[in-house]
Scaffold this active site. Structure first.
Site, PDB file in Angstrom:
ATOM      1  CD  GLU A  36      54.969  34.506  28.524  1.00  0.00           C
ATOM      2  OE1 GLU A  36      56.215  34.499  28.473  1.00  0.00           O
ATOM      3  OE2 GLU A  36      54.326  34.190  29.542  1.00  0.00           O
ATOM      4  CG  HIS A  76      52.588  29.852  28.177  1.00  0.00           C
ATOM      5  ND1 HIS A  76      51.452  29.767  28.945  1.00  0.00           N
ATOM      6  CD2 HIS A  76      53.116  31.077  28.419  1.00  0.00           C
ATOM      7  CE1 HIS A  76      51.329  30.900  29.641  1.00  0.00           C
ATOM      8  NE2 HIS A  76      52.311  31.711  29.338  1.00  0.00           N
ATOM      9  CG  HIS A 129      49.292  33.021  33.051  1.00  0.00           C
ATOM     10  ND1 HIS A 129      50.302  32.446  33.766  1.00  0.00           N
ATOM     11  CD2 HIS A 129      49.860  33.442  31.899  1.00  0.00           C
ATOM     12  CE1 HIS A 129      51.425  32.510  33.065  1.00  0.00           C
ATOM     13  NE2 HIS A 129      51.182  33.095  31.924  1.00  0.00           N
ATOM     14  CG  HIS A 180      49.606  35.919  28.042  1.00  0.00           C
ATOM     15  ND1 HIS A 180      49.655  34.686  27.441  1.00  0.00           N
ATOM     16  CD2 HIS A 180      50.524  35.870  29.043  1.00  0.00           C
ATOM     17  CE1 HIS A 180      50.557  33.942  28.053  1.00  0.00           C
ATOM     18  NE2 HIS A 180      51.120  34.642  29.032  1.00  0.00           N
ATOM     19  CB  CYS A 186      50.502  35.333  38.088  1.00  0.00           C
ATOM     20  SG  CYS A 186      50.411  34.233  36.655  1.00  0.00           S
TER      21      CYS A 186
END
Ligand code: MN
Length: 149
Positions: free
Chosen positions: A63, A65, A69, A103, A117
């Site tokens: 994914e 976005h 992270h 990732h 995370c």
């Protein structure tokens, strides 16, 4: 809300309940993941800290976005795809995933992969690749061998 939650060993903490990951996602594309939310918005922070654990051979969804992270590996071994590169990872490695970068984490076949995370508490929704984007990623032979979807 202030206080101490005891560590129970085995990557479990007092008052923290493992949750299944991703039931809200329309397309699965992941396997063997448990999420524990360690810190969240109850403290008034603008961030959440989660502990993810992938079973041996487990993997997160491919994914990207706009939110970033910040990851610290805690347990086991695995690999992570970031953009168009694959990296071996092991405990205490720090993994940075910037905005809109593809990732995917994968655990080795013989060990789980656990990692902390850190994310924005208010964040956009992760987005899996379209068929077209997946095709483009798979044109890299190394990525094509790596990607699970
Ligand atoms: Mn993500």
């Amino acid at each position: 809300m202030s206080g101490v939650a005891r560590y129970h060993g085995g990557f479990r903490w007092e008052g923290v309940h493992p949750e299944p990951y991703g039931p809200e996602l329309d397309r699965p594309g992941f396997q063997g993941i448990v999420r524990q939310r360690l810190f969240g918005r109850e403290l008034g922070l603008a961030a959440e800290l989660r502990y993810f654990e992938l079973d041996p051979n487990g993997y997160t969804r491919l994914e990207r976005h706009p939110h970033a992270h910040a990851v610290m590996v805690m347990r086991g071994r695995g690999r992570v795809l970031i953009g168009d590169r694959i990296h071996e990872i092991e405990p205490f490695d720090l993994v940075s995933i910037g905005p809109d970068v593809w990732h995917q984490f994968q655990a080795d076949p013989s060990t789980p992969l656990g990692f902390l995370c850190l994310v924005d508490a208010d964040r956009d929704r992760p987005r899996p690749p379209s068929e077209r984007e997946l095709e483009a990623l798979r044109r890299h032979p190394e990525l094509s061998r790596f990607i699970r979807s």
